[in-house]
Design a protein around this motif. Structure first.
Motif, PDB file in Angstrom:
ATOM      1  N   THR A 131       0.857  -1.187   0.000  1.00 58.21           N
ATOM      2  CA  THR A 131       0.000   0.000   0.000  1.00 58.21           C
ATOM      3  C   THR A 131       0.890   1.233   0.000  1.00 58.21           C
ATOM      4  N   LEU A 132       0.587   2.132  -0.908  1.00 64.04           N
ATOM      5  CA  LEU A 132       1.346   3.392  -1.010  1.00 64.04           C
ATOM      6  C   LEU A 132       0.401   4.565  -0.815  1.00 64.04           C
ATOM      7  N   TRP A 133       0.685   5.369   0.195  1.00 63.20           N
ATOM      8  CA  TRP A 133      -0.015   6.647   0.330  1.00 63.20           C
ATOM      9  C   TRP A 133       0.945   7.669  -0.265  1.00 63.20           C
ATOM     10  N   ASP A 134       0.653   8.076  -1.462  1.00 62.81           N
ATOM     11  CA  ASP A 134       1.639   8.845  -2.225  1.00 62.81           C
ATOM     12  C   ASP A 134       1.024  10.156  -2.685  1.00 62.81           C
ATOM     13  N   SER A 135       1.809  11.206  -2.656  1.00 59.98           N
ATOM     14  CA  SER A 135       1.332  12.480  -3.182  1.00 59.98           C
ATOM     15  C   SER A 135       1.491  12.451  -4.694  1.00 59.98           C
ATOM     16  N   ASP A 144       1.772  -7.867  -9.508  1.00 58.23           N
ATOM     17  CA  ASP A 144       0.498  -7.770 -10.181  1.00 58.23           C
ATOM     18  C   ASP A 144      -0.190  -6.497  -9.675  1.00 58.23           C
ATOM     19  N   GLU A 145      -0.922  -5.824 -10.533  1.00 51.74           N
ATOM     20  CA  GLU A 145      -1.584  -4.600 -10.055  1.00 51.74           C
ATOM     21  C   GLU A 145      -2.521  -4.871  -8.889  1.00 51.74           C
ATOM     22  N   ALA A 146      -3.017  -6.094  -8.797  1.00 50.52           N
ATOM     23  CA  ALA A 146      -3.905  -6.455  -7.685  1.00 50.52           C
ATOM     24  C   ALA A 146      -3.155  -6.505  -6.357  1.00 50.52           C
ATOM     25  N   GLN A 147      -1.838  -6.497  -6.420  1.00 51.92           N
ATOM     26  CA  GLN A 147      -1.031  -6.513  -5.189  1.00 51.92           C
ATOM     27  C   GLN A 147      -0.652  -5.113  -4.739  1.00 51.92           C
ATOM     28  N   LEU A 148      -1.208  -4.136  -5.357  1.00 51.64           N
ATOM     29  CA  LEU A 148      -0.773  -2.775  -5.085  1.00 51.64           C
ATOM     30  C   LEU A 148      -1.974  -1.850  -4.964  1.00 51.64           C
ATOM     31  N   ARG A 149      -1.958  -1.049  -3.935  1.00 54.16           N
ATOM     32  CA  ARG A 149      -2.994  -0.029  -3.796  1.00 54.16           C
ATOM     33  C   ARG A 149      -2.296   1.318  -3.601  1.00 54.16           C
ATOM     34  N   VAL A 150      -2.755   2.311  -4.302  1.00 49.19           N
ATOM     35  CA  VAL A 150      -2.208   3.665  -4.149  1.00 49.19           C
ATOM     36  C   VAL A 150      -3.344   4.583  -3.709  1.00 49.19           C
ATOM     37  N   VAL A 151      -3.079   5.347  -2.653  1.00 45.29           N
ATOM     38  CA  VAL A 151      -4.109   6.200  -2.068  1.00 45.29           C
ATOM     39  C   VAL A 151      -3.617   7.649  -2.046  1.00 45.29           C
TER      40      VAL A 151
END
Lengths: 334, 702, 189
Positions: free
Chosen positions: B202-206, B224-231
């Motif tokens: 999980t990435l909380w990214d500006s 895989d994109e399913a392994q990644l969340r960007v908030v």
């Protein structure tokens, strides 16, 4: 940032003893420059000695009419003081032209003159700098010199002193009162700051552990007709390219006396005694002002560098002095 | 899908929905995400511009109490893709620019991480570097294309012959400086690697685009994109620099994977941003204009020289606006690059148009001067009937309307064209004009989902609000597309858990996401009619753009400049812009976009300049004291107006992007006004007092 | 080196342990999770970290936390009366300066905004106290106009460049505020 110990001493004497006893110790006033330097790695003290509440924070009127300004007075309180505004407008204006409202609330009268140069190479520990690391070389020479000296520089350092307040103090014959390991002393403000010479690491004449406790401003009617003219790249919140602190006494179209200092052009606030001398007895005219500037600037040397260097500062300073004196002479404060 | 021709919500002056949390400071930016037991990361940067790291001594850093991990090329994970060399951090010993990250330190506190980073000792085998852009370099090359995928060179007719035959011509070189985006929120990322199963990051990214960031990072790490969340619900400004992931995202993710289960926070320092987060290349623009005595332009030629980095090419399209602004039978544009040992340049507000409308728009003023023609009139006289080059009709083009409206509002008619003759107190006064333009862009992919939730409607799309107003304007579009009151619409953006959205870049956001929302609303109504049940849900995606029309927004900017008679200080007390940018979704946030762009243009005109010292290869004024952006006191009156413009071709809403056009042309208008004030043509930005002082020296004061 | 200190933040006593190196800004953001003051430059060059300490606007990035033992600190989150948890009660829980910022759209990305708001509150107090600024003409008390506000707010950079709206908002708030100082002190309530 290297770890350091912090001490909040009971009084100024303990503060002085603590710093004097430890070559690795520094005073912390308003913090606006020291904390900056701690983060940059420019300052790496082992002990920081806090001065909050230890230094006089009032402005006292002495018997001879002088004002004694406690070193703990904030820049904003000094600038707003009605006596300062009335008797020494140049000082109030200089303070208000510096930094921002927040910084002026933090910065102290004792700390302001001791702030260090904003030379970009001095502040960047990855570049050589004789002031930061004696003998390593001066990166500013041949670099970006827009904000560097044209007066009194040396082959070791071309940095300028960044304070506005100090320029006014230099013009006003202020005296610095200090408390050091050897006791109290008073130093003419114009002798506080050094030119770089071959020891640019030393900014001032103060000894390690010596603390500014007050600055005395002698009474001087001439200062009522005074002004600070700061020229900068932004309309606010920027250091001076050049600045002029001036006080003038004119009678019947003739200049009787003058006090002049320059900022942004030298390692120290630059008291322009040659210009003052040239003005005394001269007619109050642009020609006199330009001649006075030229008298002071005969030894000025631009620093070549990127983006055209800083040769522009010489005509700019001449023009700024001329404009400042013209405005002052044309305006009768009474 | 149709959109009402008389919308209710769109066009309303609604306050921004995120206003209250922003004035309180409770809006959560990336670094501020509440995460228990977070570790902190600080990067170690190269102090040479070219060479190799020969030794890295991390012992002192590792011995420091509180240091959790030290990563170097020797122990950092091998990335799955190193194709993007900007992101291929800690993958080898080569140093390609000064400031490149060569190690990182993770610690229990930010103070310890920073101290640890300072304790890492790096030795280098230094090679000579080259970081100086000049137009006479022999190694300039033509890139295959320029940003985003436009032709490098164009040529129509015979420019040289036309110039030789021209009754009046201008041939001058103009330069713009190196600029850094400098969003107030530093580039920041918080990262958490959950090692369970295949692992989940999980990435909380500006960022200006959570989905593009996810795609890039998935590739870099082989996930895989399913392994990644960007908030990213809030972005503290970006202006392009957060449009593509920079090394901070990779560093934070790498560090998180090195300390599984523990979140890691990274905010680059302001100084680090000058070498790690992109910038606008300096440009050298040779501009040639030829015209008949009556002001009909017969030749336009713009040849641009720029820099790029040796490890990754970015070719700013500064010659592009000259391809379509004015009519001319003969025209050529070229771009040439020098690949240097410098940090990687990237997008900055209106790439291409912003620098590329400086030279030509000052040249137009110079041409007007030589013709003895009003510069507004010169522009009007050279209005093309169709888009030059493509020959396509414009979907709408109201440059002339903007010039005329602006001239009236600004009081242009009373202008005396002579330079250096107006004085107010100690100031010389002048006025100037320049044109603005920006293309209408639509990204190929974006999807929105609309769901009935009780009495309300939720709109979900992974879009971004950089301060542009997305939180508010998407609700307005959805309300009209659904035919409901805007107060019933909730907007959810800034999370890859929502449907895929394109980057907030190229002023494409509203066109793209808004179109997706309109499609989703259409699908929703088609499926559920006017009485959708709770939980009813439908999605829609943006459709391909109309390719039969040339689509651009236009504008005209007027500036008043004052030059101090004694000191040469330049002030701009008034800027006025009139824009034609389709239908305005929200006048309040739109006005802020326009005046914000114009003020940044003012900043470019007077202040901004990254000073790259060729001896070291780094920007020496790398902080906000050295790199001036306008402060409040630099700004006087800034007025933005827009024309009612009905454009049925651009998108369902009839809107054009407005985030970038405000910065286009401003610097030229200011330079033209400075000339009018004091008689000096400042062709090299920024317009600082030293560039006009010589003329004041020669001028009698009275 | 660690130190125990207690800082009153937005009216609540917050005991905490800090490294002597920790700035007030980092103590608030990284130790206490109070992220209303922002870090834009960390060197006193942008104003995003502005808080009131002892009722005056200061830069928390250049203030060592260890010097703030016993200090009264107010952030934008704590400006409004009864502001604890104000984030949840958005409409009611705004200070007049904050209300004016929203009404005038004096913000875009919002990152500099809490610092702008606190700085405006401090600046209006300074104005009410008769403090001059660099653009004040003559010896008397200054009048509040656009130039005065712009100069006094110049220590707060806004890259989105909402400056013209910020000046309008501050002027609007100034006319809606009760006479006399308002900042910092009322927050306890």
């Amino acid at each position: 940032m290297k770890p350091f110990d912090y001490l909040a001493p009971a009084d100024a004497a303990e503060a002085v003893r603590s710093v004097a006893a430890n070559p690795d110790a520094v005073f912390l006033g308003g913090g606006t420059n020291l904390v900056d330097h701690l983060k940059l790695g420019v300052a790496e003290p082992g002990l920081v000695v806090g001065l909050a509440g230890l230094l006089p924070s009032g402005i006292e009127e002495l018997d001879d009419g002088a004002l004694r300004i406690g070193a703990g007075v904030s820049n904003s309180d000094l600038a707003a003081d009605p006596r300062v505004r009335e008797r020494f407008p140049v000082l109030s204006q200089a303070l208000l032209s510096g930094a921002s409202g927040q910084l002026r609330n933090m910065a102290t009268v004792g700390g302001n003159p001791l702030q260090r140069t904003r030379c970009v190479y001095f502040q960047d520990v990855t570049t050589p700098c004789n002031k930061r690391e004696p003998g390593s070389g001066c990166s500013a020479i041949g670099g970006w010199t827009r904000h560097h000296a044209v007066l009194g520089a040396s082959e070791h350092c071309i940095a300028v002193h960044p304070s506005d307040m100090a320029v006014a103090m230099a013009a006003l014959d202020a005296r610095v009162r200090t408390l050091g390991p050897a006791g109290e002393r008073a130093i003419p403000f114009v002798e506080l700051h050094r030119l770089p010479g071959d020891a640019p690491e030393r900014d001032t004449a103060l000894e390690h552990g010596e603390l500014i406790t007050a600055i005395d401003l002698p009474a001087q009617p001439i200062a009522r007709r005074s002004a600070y003219h700061k020229v900068r790249d932004r309309a606010s919140y920027a250091f001076a390219l050049v600045s002029v602190a001036a006080a003038i006494e004119v009678e019947g179209g003739v200049i009787r006396d003058a006090r002049i200092a320059f900022g942004g052009v030298a390692h120290a606030p630059w008291r322009a005694r040659r210009a003052e001398e040239a003005l005394r007895g001269a007619p109050a005219s642009d020609g006199s002002y330009r001649a006075a500037a030229d008298a002071e600037l005969t030894d000025a040397r631009p620093a070549e560098g990127l983006d055209g260097g800083n040769a522009f500062k010489i005509p700019l300073l001449r023009r700024t002095l001329t404009a400042t004196l013209r405005d002052l002479a044309g305006e009768d404060p009474r | 899908m149709t959109f009402p021709s008389e919308p209710e919500a769109v066009g309303r002056d609604l306050p921004r929905r995120d206003g209250a949390v922003k004035v309180l400071g409770t809006a959560t930016y990336a670094y501020e995400t509440p995460l228990a037991n977070a570790a902190y990361l600080h990067a170690v940067q190269a102090t040479i511009a070219r060479g190799r790291v020969t030794a890295l001594d991390t012992a002192a850093a590792e011995a420091l109490d509180g240091v959790v991990a030290v990563l170097t090329p020797g122990n950092a994970e091998r990335l799955a893709s190193t194709e993007d060399r900007e992101l291929a951090v800690l993958q080898g010993e080569e140093v390609a620019f000064r400031g490149q990250v060569v190690a990182l330190v993770v610690a229990d506190s930010s103070e310890v991480a920073r101290h640890g980073a300072a304790l890492v000792r790096v030795e280098y085998a230094q090679q000579p570097h080259d970081a100086e852009l000049r137009a006479d370099r022999e190694d300039l090359y033509a890139p295959e294309s320029v940003n985003p995928d436009l032709p490098t060179d164009t040529s129509e007719g015979d420019v040289d012959a036309a110039l030789a035959a021209a009754e009046v011509s201008v041939e001058e070189t103009y330069t713009t400086a190196m600029y850094h985006n400098n969003p107030l929120e530093p580039h920041a990322t918080a990262a958490l690697w959950d090692p369970a199963g295949e692992g989940f990051l999980t990435l909380w990214d500006s960022t200006q685009g959570v989905h593009p960031t996810r795609t890039a990072l998935a590739s870099v790490f082989g996930l895989d994109e399913a392994q990644l969340r960007v908030v990213c619900p809030y972005v503290g400004g970006g202006f392009g620099s957060k449009g593509q992931p920079h090394v901070n995202v990779v560093l934070a993710a790498m560090a998180a994977r090195a300390v599984p289960g523990r979140p890691v926070r990274l905010a680059l320092t302001r100084q680090q941003m000058f070498s790690l987060t992109g910038y606008r290349t300096p440009t050298i623009q040779r501009c040639r204009l030829g015209a008949d005595r009556d002001g009909t332009i017969t030749a336009i030629a713009v040849d641009v020289v720029e820099l790029t980095s040796r490890i990754k090419e970015f070719a700013e399209q500064s010659g592009v606006p000259a391809r379509m602004m004015y009519a001319s039978p003969n025209r050529s544009t070229t771009h040439r690059l020098a690949a240097l040992d410098v940090p990687v340049p990237s997008w900055m507000r209106a790439p291409g148009e912003c620098p590329g409308m400086f030279g030509p728009e000052v040249a137009m003023d110079e041409l007007a001067e030589r013709l003895g023609l009003d510069p507004v009139e010169l522009r009007i006289r050279n209005e093309p009937a169709v888009e030059p080059g493509s020959g396509k009709p414009f979907s709408s083009r109201n440059l002339v309307g903007c010039l005329r409206e602006g001239a009236v509002r600004f009081g242009w008619a009373e202008r005396d064209p002579r330079p250096g003759v107006r004085r107010r107190g100690d100031w010389l006064v002048g006025t100037g004009v320049a044109a603005s333009t920006y293309p209408v862009s639509r990204m190929p992919k974006s999807t929105a989902t609309i769901r009935r939730e009780g009495e309300r409607y939720a709109v979900e799309i992974g879009a971004a609000d950089l301060g542009t107003g997305t939180w508010t304007t998407l609700a307005q579009i959805a309300a009209d597309a659904l035919g409901v009151t805007v107060a019933l619409v909730d907007v959810r953006i800034g999370d890859t858990d929502y449907p895929m959205a394109s980057v907030a870049g190229g002023s494409s956001g509203m066109t793209t996401w808004g179109s997706a929302v309109v499609e989703a609303a259409g699908a929703f109504r088609a499926k559920y009619g006017s009485e959708p049940p709770d939980g009813a849900e439908a999605s829609g995606s943006v459709q391909p753009a109309d390719d039969r029309h040339a689509m651009h927004a236009f504008g005209a900017q007027f500036a008043e400049a004052h030059v101090h008679l004694d000191t040469g200080e330049v002030r701009v007390p008034r800027l006025l812009g009139v824009f034609a940018a389709g239908r305005i979704i929200n006048p309040r946030t739109a006005r802020s976009q326009f005046i914000g762009g114009m003020t940044m243009g003012l900043s470019m005109a007077l202040h901004e300049q990254s000073v790259l010292d060729p001896r070291t290869g780094h920007v020496v004024n790398h902080d906000l004291a050295g790199y001036h952006i306008t402060a409040n006191a630099d700004v006087g009156a800034i007025e933005a107006y827009w024309l009612a413009e009905d454009d049925p071709h651009v998108n369902a809403m009839g809107s054009k992007g407005i985030g970038e056009i405000g910065i286009v042309g401003t610097a030229a208008a200011v330079s033209n006004a400075v000339w009018h004030a004091c008689g000096v043509r400042v062709r090299d930005l920024p317009i600082t007092l030293d560039k006009v002082l010589h003329a004041l020296e020669e001028r009698p004061r009275h | 080196m660690q130190r125990e200190i207690t800082v009153r933040v937005d009216g609540t006593a917050r005991p905490l342990t800090v490294d002597t190196r920790t700035t007030l800004l980092d103590a608030l953001r990284e130790r206490l999770g109070i992220t209303s003051p922002k870090k834009g430059c960390d060197h006193g060059q942008c104003g995003a970290c502005t808080v009131l300490s002892g009722g005056r606007r200061v830069l928390s990035c250049l203030t060592l936390a260890v010097t703030q033992d016993g200090a009264e600190v107010v952030t934008a989150e704590g400006l409004a009366p009864g502001a604890a948890g104000a984030g949840q009660q958005l409409e009611g829980g705004l200070h007049p300066v904050q209300r004016a910022f929203v009404d005038c759209d004096a913000l875009q990305c919002g990152y500099c905004t809490p610092g702008q708001v606190v700085s405006a509150v401090g600046a209006l107090d300074e104005f009410a106290a008769g403090w001059p600024s660099a653009v004040t003409e003559g010896p008397g008390a200054p009048g509040l106009d656009r130039a005065e506000v712009a100069e006094r707010m110049s220590g707060n950079l806004c890259r989105c460049a909402a400056y013209v709206n910020i000046v309008t908002a501050v002027l609007r708030a100034a006319t809606s505020l009760p006479a006399g100082p308002t900042a910092g002190k009322e927050v306890d309530g």
